[in-house]
Enzyme design. Structure first.
Site, short mmCIF file in Angstrom:
data_model
loop_
_atom_site.label_atom_id
_atom_site.label_comp_id
_atom_site.label_asym_id
_atom_site.label_seq_id
_atom_site.Cartn_x
_atom_site.Cartn_y
_atom_site.Cartn_z
N GLY A 119 -7.86 2.94 -9.19
CA GLY A 119 -6.51 3.30 -8.79
C GLY A 119 -5.86 4.36 -9.65
N HIS A 173 -2.86 5.36 -5.21
CA HIS A 173 -4.12 4.96 -4.58
C HIS A 173 -4.64 3.74 -5.32
CE1 HIS A 173 -8.08 4.91 -2.92
NE2 HIS A 173 -8.66 5.28 -4.04
N HIS A 210 -7.43 0.01 -5.01
CA HIS A 210 -8.48 -0.69 -4.29
C HIS A 210 -8.09 -2.16 -4.18
CE1 HIS A 210 -12.02 2.36 -4.66
NE2 HIS A 210 -10.87 2.97 -4.47
N ASP A 226 10.48 -4.76 8.38
CA ASP A 226 11.50 -4.39 7.39
C ASP A 226 11.17 -3.03 6.75
OD1 ASP A 226 13.15 -6.58 7.64
OD2 ASP A 226 12.15 -7.72 6.06
N HIS A 236 -12.91 2.82 2.56
CA HIS A 236 -12.47 3.12 1.21
C HIS A 236 -11.26 2.25 0.83
CE1 HIS A 236 -11.69 6.56 -1.92
NE2 HIS A 236 -11.39 5.38 -2.38
N TYR A 292 21.79 -4.35 5.21
CA TYR A 292 20.99 -5.12 4.26
C TYR A 292 21.33 -4.68 2.82
CZ TYR A 292 16.92 -6.75 1.67
OH TYR A 292 16.10 -7.32 0.74
ZN LIG Z 1 -10.67 5.02 -4.40
#
Ligand SMILES: [Zn+2]
Length: 234
Positions: free
Chosen positions: A30, A97, A99, A122, A173, A231
């Protein structure tokens, strides 16, 4: 010497640490980046550095053509994907990004995540798209750059707006999310993971579970994001 990109590096560092604190990454999986549009650069995690060892000064600064502007370390291996998205989506300020398990499970199953309930509504009114796995020629070519193309093509093909749907699963992925800044991109990663988990459990309990009806989608989205949103606190 004090870096002229100190604030940007700190924003990027904090967001990467937050990704780890939220349980969205293990080891070095990540990465998060943050952009400075005024200066035409973005900051990203260095490649292969565990979160516990990461320091703000390790963050790498690049331009949108992937040239390192400041930093001694190699940037994340996914840097070209981030650069491509920043270049093409000029209103986004941060990208994450991961995983994370449930998001990856849907990506590996190559399924959009259906909107089953109000938690999903939401945040967005559409199913969370899963882009198809990349073709061999795209993998053999400029892979990380082509990953960006694959994401954009998915949004064009499905005619969805990246400002309304700030997340995608890349088939085989995992998830990429974005937002107006790096913190919002991380927030969207966590929302996606929770929605992915809920949708998985929903399907387990009832494989025929219906999609959320339009009236509830509209109600929940608009009370939070509509012009008469009520909200939260003023
Ligand atoms: Zn990746």
């Amino acid at each position: 010497m004090i870096s002229q990109f100190k604030t940007l590096k700190e924003e990027c560092y904090e967001a990467n640490i937050q990704l780890n604190n939220l349980g969205l990454v293990i080891y070095t999986f990540g990465n998060v980046s943050a952009v400075d549009r005024g200066r035409g650069v973005f900051a990203i995690k260095p490649s292969g550095v565990p979160y516990e060892d990461l320091k703000p000064e390790d963050i790498v600064i690049l331009d949108f053509e992937n040239n390192v502007v400041e930093g001694k370390m190699r940037p994340s291996s996914d840097t070209k994907t981030h650069a491509y998205l920043y270049k093409n989506w000029e209103d986004i300020g941060g990208i994450a990004h991961t995983h994370a398990t449930y998001s990856v499970a849907w990506a590996q199953a190559q399924r959009d995540i259906p909107i089953f309930g109000t938690t999903h509504a939401d945040h967005l009114t559409a199913d969370i798209p899963c882009a198809p796995p990349m073709k061999d020629e795209l993998i053999a070519g400029n892979y990380e750059h082509n990953t960006g193309i694959q994401i954009l093509d998915c949004f064009k093909e499905k005619q969805i707006s990246h400002t309304e749907v700030q997340m995608v699963l890349l088939g085989n992925h995992g998830p990429f999310t974005w937002g107006e800044n790096a913190a919002k991109a991380v927030y969207n990663s966590k929302v996606l993971e929770e929605v992915a988990k809920m949708a998985f459990l929903t399907r387990q309990i009832n494989p025929e579970a219906p999609r959320l009806k339009d009236s509830l989608i509209k109600k929940h989205y608009e009370r939070k994001h509509g012009k008469d949103a009520y909200y939260g606190q003023k």
